[in-house]
Design a protein around this motif. Structure first.
Motif, PDB file in Angstrom:
ATOM      1  N   ILE A   1     150.235  59.192 -34.954  1.00  0.00           N
ATOM      2  CA  ILE A   1     150.775  60.263 -34.120  1.00  0.00           C
ATOM      3  C   ILE A   1     149.667  61.251 -33.787  1.00  0.00           C
ATOM      4  O   ILE A   1     149.017  61.799 -34.683  1.00  0.00           O
ATOM      5  CB  ILE A   1     151.938  60.975 -34.845  1.00  0.00           C
ATOM      6  CG1 ILE A   1     153.072  59.976 -35.097  1.00  0.00           C
ATOM      7  CG2 ILE A   1     152.433  62.176 -34.039  1.00  0.00           C
ATOM      8  CD1 ILE A   1     154.143  60.482 -36.038  1.00  0.00           C
ATOM      9  N   LYS A   2     149.453  61.478 -32.508  1.00  0.00           N
ATOM     10  CA  LYS A   2     148.399  62.384 -32.078  1.00  0.00           C
ATOM     11  C   LYS A   2     148.696  63.805 -32.552  1.00  0.00           C
ATOM     12  O   LYS A   2     149.817  64.296 -32.406  1.00  0.00           O
ATOM     13  CB  LYS A   2     148.286  62.360 -30.556  1.00  0.00           C
ATOM     14  CG  LYS A   2     147.848  61.032 -29.978  1.00  0.00           C
ATOM     15  CD  LYS A   2     147.844  61.089 -28.458  1.00  0.00           C
ATOM     16  CE  LYS A   2     147.467  59.743 -27.837  1.00  0.00           C
ATOM     17  NZ  LYS A   2     147.508  59.792 -26.356  1.00  0.00           N
ATOM     18  N   SER A   3     147.667  64.461 -33.076  1.00  0.00           N
ATOM     19  CA  SER A   3     147.857  65.809 -33.605  1.00  0.00           C
ATOM     20  C   SER A   3     146.673  66.685 -33.231  1.00  0.00           C
ATOM     21  O   SER A   3     145.514  66.279 -33.375  1.00  0.00           O
ATOM     22  CB  SER A   3     147.994  65.773 -35.133  1.00  0.00           C
ATOM     23  OG  SER A   3     149.114  65.006 -35.524  1.00  0.00           O
ATOM     24  N   THR A   4     146.981  67.882 -32.759  1.00  0.00           N
ATOM     25  CA  THR A   4     145.968  68.896 -32.488  1.00  0.00           C
ATOM     26  C   THR A   4     146.326  70.125 -33.311  1.00  0.00           C
ATOM     27  O   THR A   4     147.439  70.640 -33.212  1.00  0.00           O
ATOM     28  CB  THR A   4     145.921  69.262 -30.996  1.00  0.00           C
ATOM     29  OG1 THR A   4     145.539  68.107 -30.242  1.00  0.00           O
ATOM     30  CG2 THR A   4     144.912  70.373 -30.739  1.00  0.00           C
ATOM     31  N   VAL A   5     145.379  70.571 -34.129  1.00  0.00           N
ATOM     32  CA  VAL A   5     145.617  71.699 -35.043  1.00  0.00           C
ATOM     33  C   VAL A   5     144.574  72.759 -34.724  1.00  0.00           C
ATOM     34  O   VAL A   5     143.388  72.597 -35.028  1.00  0.00           O
ATOM     35  CB  VAL A   5     145.524  71.247 -36.507  1.00  0.00           C
ATOM     36  CG1 VAL A   5     145.772  72.424 -37.439  1.00  0.00           C
ATOM     37  CG2 VAL A   5     146.511  70.110 -36.780  1.00  0.00           C
ATOM     38  N   PHE A   6     145.031  73.840 -34.124  1.00  0.00           N
ATOM     39  CA  PHE A   6     144.125  74.812 -33.534  1.00  0.00           C
ATOM     40  C   PHE A   6     144.059  76.082 -34.363  1.00  0.00           C
ATOM     41  O   PHE A   6     144.988  76.861 -34.417  1.00  0.00           O
ATOM     42  CB  PHE A   6     144.584  75.138 -32.109  1.00  0.00           C
ATOM     43  CG  PHE A   6     143.462  75.414 -31.169  1.00  0.00           C
ATOM     44  CD1 PHE A   6     142.830  74.387 -30.491  1.00  0.00           C
ATOM     45  CD2 PHE A   6     143.014  76.707 -30.980  1.00  0.00           C
ATOM     46  CE1 PHE A   6     141.778  74.638 -29.623  1.00  0.00           C
ATOM     47  CE2 PHE A   6     141.970  76.973 -30.117  1.00  0.00           C
ATOM     48  CZ  PHE A   6     141.337  75.935 -29.436  1.00  0.00           C
ATOM     49  N   ARG A   7     142.941  76.239 -35.075  1.00  0.00           N
ATOM     50  CA  ARG A   7     142.594  77.462 -35.796  1.00  0.00           C
ATOM     51  C   ARG A   7     143.573  77.839 -36.890  1.00  0.00           C
ATOM     52  O   ARG A   7     143.771  79.035 -37.171  1.00  0.00           O
ATOM     53  CB  ARG A   7     142.411  78.631 -34.813  1.00  0.00           C
ATOM     54  CG  ARG A   7     141.041  78.610 -34.147  1.00  0.00           C
ATOM     55  CD  ARG A   7     140.803  79.856 -33.323  1.00  0.00           C
ATOM     56  NE  ARG A   7     139.374  80.004 -33.044  1.00  0.00           N
ATOM     57  CZ  ARG A   7     138.865  80.856 -32.156  1.00  0.00           C
ATOM     58  NH1 ARG A   7     139.674  81.619 -31.444  1.00  0.00           N
ATOM     59  NH2 ARG A   7     137.568  80.950 -31.970  1.00  0.00           N
ATOM     60  N   VAL A   8     144.192  76.889 -37.548  1.00  0.00           N
ATOM     61  CA  VAL A   8     145.032  77.247 -38.689  1.00  0.00           C
ATOM     62  C   VAL A   8     144.129  77.785 -39.798  1.00  0.00           C
ATOM     63  O   VAL A   8     143.047  77.247 -40.050  1.00  0.00           O
ATOM     64  CB  VAL A   8     145.860  76.036 -39.174  1.00  0.00           C
ATOM     65  CG1 VAL A   8     144.982  74.948 -39.772  1.00  0.00           C
ATOM     66  CG2 VAL A   8     146.915  76.478 -40.190  1.00  0.00           C
ATOM     67  N   PRO A   9     144.505  78.887 -40.447  1.00  0.00           N
ATOM     68  CA  PRO A   9     143.680  79.414 -41.542  1.00  0.00           C
ATOM     69  C   PRO A   9     143.604  78.439 -42.717  1.00  0.00           C
ATOM     70  O   PRO A   9     144.408  77.522 -42.850  1.00  0.00           O
ATOM     71  CB  PRO A   9     144.428  80.698 -41.939  1.00  0.00           C
ATOM     72  CG  PRO A   9     145.152  81.114 -40.697  1.00  0.00           C
ATOM     73  CD  PRO A   9     145.586  79.811 -40.066  1.00  0.00           C
ATOM     74  N   ALA A  10     142.628  78.699 -43.595  1.00  0.00           N
ATOM     75  CA  ALA A  10     142.398  77.895 -44.797  1.00  0.00           C
ATOM     76  C   ALA A  10     142.113  76.443 -44.455  1.00  0.00           C
ATOM     77  O   ALA A  10     142.563  75.533 -45.142  1.00  0.00           O
ATOM     78  CB  ALA A  10     143.596  78.004 -45.758  1.00  0.00           C
ATOM     79  N   ASN A  11     141.345  76.227 -43.378  1.00  0.00           N
ATOM     80  CA  ASN A  11     141.041  74.864 -42.950  1.00  0.00           C
ATOM     81  C   ASN A  11     139.590  74.745 -42.491  1.00  0.00           C
ATOM     82  O   ASN A  11     139.278  74.082 -41.512  1.00  0.00           O
ATOM     83  CB  ASN A  11     141.979  74.427 -41.830  1.00  0.00           C
ATOM     84  CG  ASN A  11     141.936  72.923 -41.598  1.00  0.00           C
ATOM     85  OD1 ASN A  11     141.954  72.150 -42.544  1.00  0.00           O
ATOM     86  ND2 ASN A  11     141.891  72.503 -40.346  1.00  0.00           N
ATOM     87  N   PHE A  12     138.698  75.423 -43.239  1.00  0.00           N
ATOM     88  CA  PHE A  12     137.261  75.273 -43.014  1.00  0.00           C
ATOM     89  C   PHE A  12     136.604  74.820 -44.312  1.00  0.00           C
ATOM     90  O   PHE A  12     136.869  75.404 -45.360  1.00  0.00           O
ATOM     91  CB  PHE A  12     136.616  76.583 -42.564  1.00  0.00           C
ATOM     92  CG  PHE A  12     135.104  76.492 -42.564  1.00  0.00           C
ATOM     93  CD1 PHE A  12     134.437  75.927 -41.496  1.00  0.00           C
ATOM     94  CD2 PHE A  12     134.363  76.932 -43.657  1.00  0.00           C
ATOM     95  CE1 PHE A  12     133.050  75.808 -41.516  1.00  0.00           C
ATOM     96  CE2 PHE A  12     132.987  76.815 -43.684  1.00  0.00           C
ATOM     97  CZ  PHE A  12     132.320  76.252 -42.608  1.00  0.00           C
ATOM     98  N   PRO A  13     135.709  73.828 -44.252  1.00  0.00           N
ATOM     99  CA  PRO A  13     135.348  73.043 -43.078  1.00  0.00           C
ATOM    100  C   PRO A  13     136.439  72.029 -42.741  1.00  0.00           C
ATOM    101  O   PRO A  13     137.196  71.603 -43.616  1.00  0.00           O
ATOM    102  CB  PRO A  13     134.066  72.335 -43.523  1.00  0.00           C
ATOM    103  CG  PRO A  13     134.228  72.181 -45.003  1.00  0.00           C
ATOM    104  CD  PRO A  13     134.944  73.419 -45.458  1.00  0.00           C
ATOM    105  N   THR A  14     136.507  71.646 -41.475  1.00  0.00           N
ATOM    106  CA  THR A  14     137.443  70.598 -41.091  1.00  0.00           C
ATOM    107  C   THR A  14     136.948  69.255 -41.619  1.00  0.00           C
ATOM    108  O   THR A  14     135.755  69.069 -41.854  1.00  0.00           O
ATOM    109  CB  THR A  14     137.581  70.512 -39.566  1.00  0.00           C
ATOM    110  OG1 THR A  14     136.295  70.264 -38.995  1.00  0.00           O
ATOM    111  CG2 THR A  14     138.144  71.803 -39.001  1.00  0.00           C
TER     112      THR A  14
END
Length: 669
Positions: free
Chosen positions: A171-184
């Motif tokens: 399933i295609k997913s785009t997750v844009f700037r959610v906090p606590a997600n660095f590094p991707t």
């Protein structure tokens, strides 16, 4: 060659850079299916889920503005779908809350308990969501340090993100700037990192300020550096600091020289930097300017981007420069997945802020930027965000789209003082009184744009991670612990990072915004409290803290205190604070508490521009939840959203998740 150079910098220099500025960085800173809709096929089918995260949006303010007719799109969504309060995390801090959202677990499952954690062996605080480690092997040749192995930057949030389950199913997913997600990480989803992403110096944001006022060159502010600028013959020569150069001994900070030429008659100046010329009027912001920091001549450079703001030419010279952001068109750190996703966005909309919290609230707090100037800067950020949203909505056809906007949160922090006459920092300024309300109206316009692409096959979810409250008074938890005899000090200085603590005579200490730890034998390096003593000591401290009254008005300062084992579960419970402090509305831990300092007073008025907050008892600051579907759960929480999203694609609740789909009875109970 470009990819090779980038990889060297990513593996070596940045890791050292983050470590070199760690102290400054901290100081700157505190299965069941839904049964609704078909399971997506290998390519995601036509099923769509859009999730919009408005950080810090408060249900009481939202309800009032809807009733006043100021938020027509929110009102439409609430009436045609549903609207409920959303239970937040405990503590209600953004990295904790969004980790709950991402994993469907409580902090015991994902390991994020606060903005700030501590190393029990050294008692040194560190940022909770990511860690940089230098190369293990290097060789020194003259003045040069050559890495022979890779350094690394690691995401400290554990637990599997809900979008990983989606991509596992194609399933295609785009997750844009959610906090606590660095590094991707590469997991099949398109991701751009958000809160937690550093600048090029490895900090949460270090601005530069140049002025001819009398200051010491290089003086440190909590959020930036001020430099004395000498105006000679209408010319200012200065340097812009960049990342530490760990290819050199002692990792000196890199810099790029620039010159400002001042028009002798008009309020205009020209900035000349690396062959680029930027002409600005007083009160004008530049576009993004690329800066290349040379690390190894002819072989190694690091690219960043900045904006210049010319505050004033006469009578004094004042120039503000944003933190040096990671260049999204040539990123030196893993800010997106796949790696070229950040570059793709830049090609479509131009350069943009990559810093995790782009609004420069420190520059406002420290009076480097005035209120109106700060609002101009946040408008630049918001303009970039809306361009990005427009881009992603235009190419979203199936699967998941998550989009995060932090504008309401940051403006609520900084401008609560303008709408609350009871606040110690209250300012009666008509033009600023509606800043927060205007931000809600701007989010209503964003929602209207999103509603325009929602069809019968789309589930829309709108949420915030927490609400908001005033921050009237600061409580110095460590000072209170010292006064009550739980901490022994070697002297009465206000040193940070527990430098004046006698650990052999200390039973408890506070770290972060809501955490209290016991000085446990066998856990802390100088621990003295035994397991047999733990229960009684926690009970004693809890009873005393709940009895603390504000001497100014007699109000209870702390309303609830939790033992970690009573509210958390999972494999990382042992890393949790022993007690989690729930402050009353109007109160919060002091900035000094966060960093292990001991001011002489126990409480003080908060007269800073940072005037609103949410780091209190979770029940007092719930978030919001709206959807175009009816919400069956009576008391939904953030941990219900991961299984909710999975359920919309016919995927059951996963192991370790503590919530359930909000579209089913029983969630949040």
């Amino acid at each position: 060659m470009r990819t090779y150079i980038r990889q060297i910098y990513r593996d070596g220099t940045v890791a050292w850079a983050a470590i070199a500025v760690a102290v400054f960085m901290i100081a700157a800173a505190l299965g069941c299916s839904s049964g609704d809709g078909p399971k997506a096929g290998a390519a995601g089918g036509e099923r769509k889920v859009i999730v919009i995260g408005f950080d810090g949006m408060d249900p009481k303010i939202l309800s009032r503005l809807m009733e006043e007719g100021k938020l027509p799109n929110f009102k439409k969504l609430a009436e045609e779908g549903d609207f409920k309060e959303l239970g937040t995390s405990m503590p209600p801090q953004s990295p904790v809350a969004w980790s709950d959202f991402i994993t469907g677990m409580n902090p015991g499952g994902h390991g994020i308990f606060d903005f700030i954690h501590r190393e029990p062996g050294t008692m040194f605080p560190y940022l909770s969501t990511s860690r940089a480690e230098p190369p293990e092997k290097t060789v020194t040749v003259g003045k040069w340090v050559i890495p022979l192995s890779s350094g690394k930057v690691s995401l400290l949030r554990r637990g599997k993100a809900f979008w990983e389950y989606l991509t596992d199913e194609g399933i295609k997913s785009t997750v844009f700037r959610v906090p606590a997600n660095f590094p991707t990480v590469e997991d099949g989803a398109r991701q751009l990192s958000g809160m937690g992403t550093p600048d090029m110096q490895g900090t949460y944001g270090t601005y530069s300020y140049y002025t001819d006022e009398k200051i010491d060159r290089g003086i440190k502010l909590s959020g930036g550096k001020a430099f004395r600028a000498k105006v000679r013959a209408n010319r200012v020569a200065a340097s812009l600091p960049g990342p530490p150069n760990t290819f050199l001994k002692d990792a000196p900070q890199s810099k790029v020289d620039f010159v400002v030429y001042i028009d002798p008659e008009n309020p205009v100046a020209k900035i000349d930097i690396q062959g680029k010329e930027i002409i600005l009027k007083e009160g004008e912001w530049s576009d993004w300017v690329k800066i290349d920091y040379e690390m190894v001549p002819y072989l190694q450079s690091a690219s960043g981007i900045v904006r210049f703001y010319l505050k004033e030419i006469r009578p004094g010279f004042k120039l503000y420069v944003t933190p040096v952001n990671i260049d999204p068109s040539s990123p030196a750190l893993p800010i997106s997945s796949p790696e070229d996703y950040s570059e793709d966005i830049a090609e479509e909309i131009g350069l943009y802020y990559t810093q995790g919290i782009p609004e420069d609230s420190k520059a406002l707090s420290e009076n480097i930027l005035a209120d109106e100037e700060f609002l101009q800067q946040t408008d630049i950020v918001f303009g970039e965000e809306t361009d990005m949203l427009e881009l992603e909505l235009g190419r979203f056809h199936s699967g998941l789209l998550f989009f995060y906007i932090g504008r309401v949160d940051q403006l609520s922090h900084m401008f609560w003082r303008t709408m609350d006459p009871k606040h110690p920092a209250y300012e009666s300024a008509d033009k600023l009184r509606a800043v927060i309300e205007n931000a809600y109206e701007e989010m209503d316009a964003v929602l209207g744009r999103v509603l325009g692409v929602v069809d019968d096959n789309t589930t829309l979810i709108v949420l915030s991670d927490h609400g908001f409250a005033p921050f009237y008074r600061a409580f110095n938890l460590n000072s209170w612990l010292a006064r009550e005899g739980y901490v022994t000090l070697t002297d009465d200085t206000e040193s940070e990072f527990f430098q004046n603590v006698d650990w052999k005579g200390t039973q408890a200490y506070g770290v972060g915004f809501n955490g209290l730890y016991l000085n446990m034998k066998g856990r802390e390096a100088g621990g003295i409290v035994t397991e047999e003593e733990r229960d009684a000591l926690l009970g004693e401290i809890t009873e005393k803290l709940l009895d603390v009254k504000d001497p100014k008005n007699g109000k209870q300062v702390i309303t609830k205190i939790y033992r970690a084992e009573d509210i958390y579960s999972g494999p990382f419970l042992e890393d949790a604070p022993d007690l989690v402090i729930g402050y009353n509305s109007g109160y919060r831990a002091s900035w000094e508490t966060v960093l292990g300092s001991f001011p002489k007073e126990i409480m003080r008025d908060n007269k800073q521009k940072w005037s609103g907050d949410h780091l209190i008892e979770a029940d007092l600051v719930p978030g919001i939840l709206l959807s175009n579907k009816k919400i069956a759960a009576e008391h939904p929480t953030l941990r219900d959203l991961a299984p909710t999203i999975l359920g919309e694609f016919g995927i059951g609740k996963q192991e370790g998740m503590t919530g359930s789909s909000v579209f089913e009875k029983g969630a949040g109970e």
